[in-house]
Each structure stands twice: as C-alpha cells, then as structure tokens.
Design a protein around this motif. Structure first.
Motif, PDB file in Angstrom:
ATOM      1  N   ASN A 358       0.861  -1.183   0.000  1.00 40.57           N
ATOM      2  CA  ASN A 358       0.000   0.000   0.000  1.00 40.57           C
ATOM      3  C   ASN A 358       0.893   1.227   0.000  1.00 40.57           C
ATOM      4  O   ASN A 358       1.536   1.539   0.992  1.00 40.57           O
ATOM      5  N   ARG A 359       0.929   1.920  -1.141  1.00 44.44           N
ATOM      6  CA  ARG A 359       1.757   3.116  -1.264  1.00 44.44           C
ATOM      7  C   ARG A 359       0.938   4.398  -1.182  1.00 44.44           C
ATOM      8  O   ARG A 359       1.488   5.494  -1.218  1.00 44.44           O
ATOM      9  N   LEU A 360      -0.397   4.252  -1.085  1.00 37.77           N
ATOM     10  CA  LEU A 360      -1.265   5.426  -1.157  1.00 37.77           C
ATOM     11  C   LEU A 360      -1.849   5.838   0.183  1.00 37.77           C
ATOM     12  O   LEU A 360      -2.566   6.847   0.255  1.00 37.77           O
ATOM     13  N   ALA A 361      -1.587   5.099   1.246  1.00 36.96           N
ATOM     14  CA  ALA A 361      -2.085   5.506   2.560  1.00 36.96           C
ATOM     15  C   ALA A 361      -1.452   6.831   2.964  1.00 36.96           C
ATOM     16  O   ALA A 361      -0.219   6.992   2.905  1.00 36.96           O
ATOM     17  N   LEU A 362      -2.263   7.791   3.361  1.00 35.35           N
ATOM     18  CA  LEU A 362      -1.754   9.139   3.627  1.00 35.35           C
ATOM     19  C   LEU A 362      -0.913   9.230   4.896  1.00 35.35           C
ATOM     20  O   LEU A 362      -0.191  10.214   5.100  1.00 35.35           O
ATOM     21  N   ASP A 363      -1.016   8.224   5.770  1.00 38.32           N
ATOM     22  CA  ASP A 363      -0.175   8.246   6.962  1.00 38.32           C
ATOM     23  C   ASP A 363       1.144   7.501   6.749  1.00 38.32           C
ATOM     24  O   ASP A 363       1.890   7.231   7.683  1.00 38.32           O
ATOM     25  N   VAL A 364       1.428   7.176   5.498  1.00 41.17           N
ATOM     26  CA  VAL A 364       2.696   6.551   5.118  1.00 41.17           C
ATOM     27  C   VAL A 364       3.515   7.570   4.330  1.00 41.17           C
ATOM     28  O   VAL A 364       2.985   8.245   3.449  1.00 41.17           O
ATOM     29  N   PRO A 365       4.813   7.733   4.632  1.00 39.70           N
ATOM     30  CA  PRO A 365       5.644   8.692   3.883  1.00 39.70           C
ATOM     31  C   PRO A 365       5.611   8.427   2.382  1.00 39.70           C
ATOM     32  O   PRO A 365       5.457   7.277   1.946  1.00 39.70           O
ATOM     33  N   ALA A 366       5.756   9.488   1.589  1.00 34.05           N
ATOM     34  CA  ALA A 366       5.701   9.357   0.137  1.00 34.05           C
ATOM     35  C   ALA A 366       6.768   8.403  -0.388  1.00 34.05           C
ATOM     36  O   ALA A 366       6.578   7.747  -1.415  1.00 34.05           O
ATOM     37  N   LYS A 367       7.900   8.321   0.316  1.00 33.35           N
ATOM     38  CA  LYS A 367       8.964   7.409  -0.104  1.00 33.35           C
ATOM     39  C   LYS A 367       8.906   6.075   0.652  1.00 33.35           C
ATOM     40  O   LYS A 367       9.851   5.303   0.640  1.00 33.35           O
TER      41      LYS A 367
END
Length: 400
Positions: A358-367
């Motif tokens: 999951n790369r789109l969760a907003l609580d995960v850094p963009a990188k």
C-alpha cells in the motif's frame, strides 16, 4: 396432544430399513480436549446429510392415499426440505418446498436434485412458512411442518431412542434447538428409558426462541448466523409443550462457538458439520466446567455446509489461533525491502501466504510503503516469535 415412547417405537418400526441407523462413537480426542466424556451421534451420515429424514419419512408414511396424491408443501432452510424431497420422491408423493432467500446453495441444489419443486420466497423462515401455507390453500397440498407436528416429533424421537440403545451409560444428551422437534422427541424417548438422564439444549444467540418462550418474553431474533438450521424465530407450539418440562438447561451460544465446533469436528474428528450440527460441541466448548467429567451424548445434526463457508470457517479459526496472521509493516519503498522481510519470516519457519503493498495511505511517507504480509505459523507463540524478530530488525509493526 401427546407423543409417547410407544409412538416413537412405532415410528422406529415404520421407517426401519428406509433410513440409516447412524453410528454413535466415543470421541477420544474431543474428550481429552474438553474434560468431558463425549459420544457423538453422526447424523451427518444420513443420505441427505441430516437427522431430518426420520421425521419426514414417518410423517409421509402416515398420509392417506388421497393426501399422497395431492402432495405436500413445507417451508425449510434446507434439511427438512431435502429429507421430504428425497423420501417423497421414493414414495411418489409430489413435494413443494419454500425456502428463504439466502439459503445455502448446497441445500437448494440438493432439494431440487431429489425432484422437489423449490420456491424461493421471504427473508426468513417465518415469511417462507406464510408462503407455504398460501400454496397449501391454493393447490390443496398437505402442509408438513419441519417441527410443529406430532408425526415429525415421533420420527425425530427415534434419534434419542437409538442414542440410549447404543450408549446406555450416558449421563446427558445435548441437542440443538430450532423449532424443537428433535429435542422434544429425543427427550421423550431418552427420559422414558432412563429417567435420570439430563437433557440440554443449544440455541444460537441471535435466535434464542425456546429460551425466550421459557421466560415468557418475546424472542429477539435477527441477523445472519452460521447455524441457519436452527435460526427459527418462534419455537413450535407442539414441541415446546412436549419438551419444556423435560429440558434441564439451555445454552445460548455465540457465532464463534459454532465456528470453533465446526473447525474441531473437521480437524479432530475428520467429519463435516454444518453450523447447527456443531451446536452440541459448541456448548461444551463454551461451558467446559459445566460438563467436566460428565458422559455426554452430542447430537451432530447435519453436515450440509457450503464448501466455501467451510473454508471460511477453517481459515477464521486459524486466525483466532494466530496460525494465520497478518503483519502490517511500515518500511522504505526501495528494492530488496520485501526480500529482507521475507528472509526474517522464512528463517523462523513462517510460510508467507500473501503480500499486499500500500503506497497510497496518507499516513505513510511518500517514499515509504505499507506491507501487509499474511503468514501461516505453527501457533500463537510462533507468531509472536516472528513479530519480535521483525521488530528487532528495525521494522515498524503496526499490527501483529
């Protein structure tokens, strides 16, 4: 209105040679697990997969020639339907069955395969019963209740008769309750032969109709249950009148209890039970101290469960035992990240079943990326060991 031991013995003679006498076996594995001495009556081994055959055939054999020609109609979630359809087909009696929406496909298909006319109507058993009675008036059918009929109760009582004949040492019988026909007939037979035997009932928490009736309260029944075979909003008038004074105690079980019962019967007894069929074991698992040391006969009422639902139940039980677990890990989105985590898991003997990025969760850094890694483990301790190893390697576990 009465059903006696003589009526049940007559039913036993009437259906002899046409309905299997199912085995009663002592379960060493379940006895060791629960602390009770457990005997199981495998009514899932009937040709149509449930105990309902005894009552259905007994009632059909009591029809007059004219009634046989006109045919019968019934409302059923599946087991009564299949039993009536099968034996009706054998005897040349036309059978129409009204089933509620959401009835498992295996029960719908099984009923049609035996030659019955199946009508899907209503969201629950009550609505299906109303439609069946409308068809009775419109076409002149004979209505055959799944439980509220003395002929049905007498036929189901053969179950209790066989149980006591095959395992006379039992202290108690534990029987799932839907409409009440099985527990009424079985209690009459068992108590007549062995007056000191205890009779326990089991209901689903979402459909406690017998318990509510005993308390003089309206039954609060709603929702989906894996024990759809006993999802009855109102216990039968005849079974309640016959059984109430004979039942020592009723246990109301939650969905997880039924699921665990199904899973243990599959894994330990190597037999398939539907949700309601596992009710007796569910009650023992939920109340181990109540049954400790007692010789208990468990009525496995049926095995008609969809293969998909059986798979779901078995997987859910693995999740409860943490033999199937999802590790949610926050990490960098760079080459080799997943293989490094997999090495930790695999090195400790965990079997990776599935991975989701999951790369789109907003609580995960963009990188960064969130990894959901589903792992099969040996047990809860093994699952904890893998989680601790991941943390020691610097991985941020959000769920484990």
């Amino acid at each position: 209105m009465t059903v006696t031991l003589d009526d049940i013995r007559e039913a036993q003679k009437r259906i002899a040679g046409q309905v299997d006498r199912t085995p009663v076996r002592h379960s060493r594995r379940l006895s060791e697990l629960t602390g009770a001495e457990i005997w199981i009556k495998f009514d899932n081994l009937h040709f149509t997969g449930s105990f309902k055959e005894r009552g259905a055939l007994n009632r059909l054999l009591q029809l007059t020639p004219d009634e046989m020609k006109r045919g019968v109609v019934a409302a059923s979630a599946g087991n009564h339907a299949q039993a009536l359809a099968y034996h009706g087909g054998r005897l040349g009696v036309p059978v129409t069955i009204v089933m509620p929406e959401g009835t498992p496909f295996v029960k719908v298909d099984g009923t049609r395969a035996h030659g019955a006319n199946v009508v899907i109507h209503g969201l629950d058993f009550s609505a299906s019963t109303e439609e069946a009675k409308r068809l009775q008036v419109e076409h002149g059918y004979v209505f055959v209740s799944a439980f509220d009929d003395e002929g049905i109760v007498a036929g189901q009582g053969v179950c209790g008769l066989e149980f006591i004949e095959d395992a006379p040492e039992l202290d108690a019988l534990i029987i799932p309750i839907g409409g009440g026909g099985l527990i009424a007939g079985s209690a009459i037979a068992a108590k007549a032969i062995k007056p000191d035997i205890r009779i326990f009932g089991v209901e689903a928490a979402r459909y406690p109709s017998f318990t509510a009736r005993r308390r003089g309260e309206p039954a609060k029944c709603s929702g989906q249950t894996i024990a759809e075979g006993i999802a009855i909003k109102a216990v039968g008038e005849i079974p309640f009148a016959l059984a109430d004074s004979l039942i020592d105690e009723i246990f109301v079980c939650e969905e997880a209890d039924f699921e665990k019962g199904v899973a243990l019967l599959a894994t330990l007894e190597k037999t398939v039970a539907e949700g309601a069929g596992a009710g007796g074991l569910a009650a023992i698992l939920a109340n181990p101290e109540r049954f400790k040391g007692m010789k208990v006969g468990v009525e496995l009422t049926g095995g008609n469960i969809d293969a998909r639902m059986l798979a779901v139940v078995l997987n859910r039980e693995m999740v409860r035992e943490k033999r199937l677990i999802v590790y949610r890990i926050l990490g960098d989105d760079r080459p080799g990240m997943l293989s490094a985590m997999a090495a930790v898991i695999g090195g400790l003997g965990g079997n990776i079943i599935d991975v989701v990025h999951n790369r789109l969760a907003l609580d995960v850094p963009a990188k960064g990326a969130e990894f959901d890694i589903m792992v099969e483990t040996r047990d809860a301790r093994h699952a904890e060991e893998i989680g601790e190893a991941l943390k020691e390697r610097g991985y941020e576990l959000r769920m484990g």
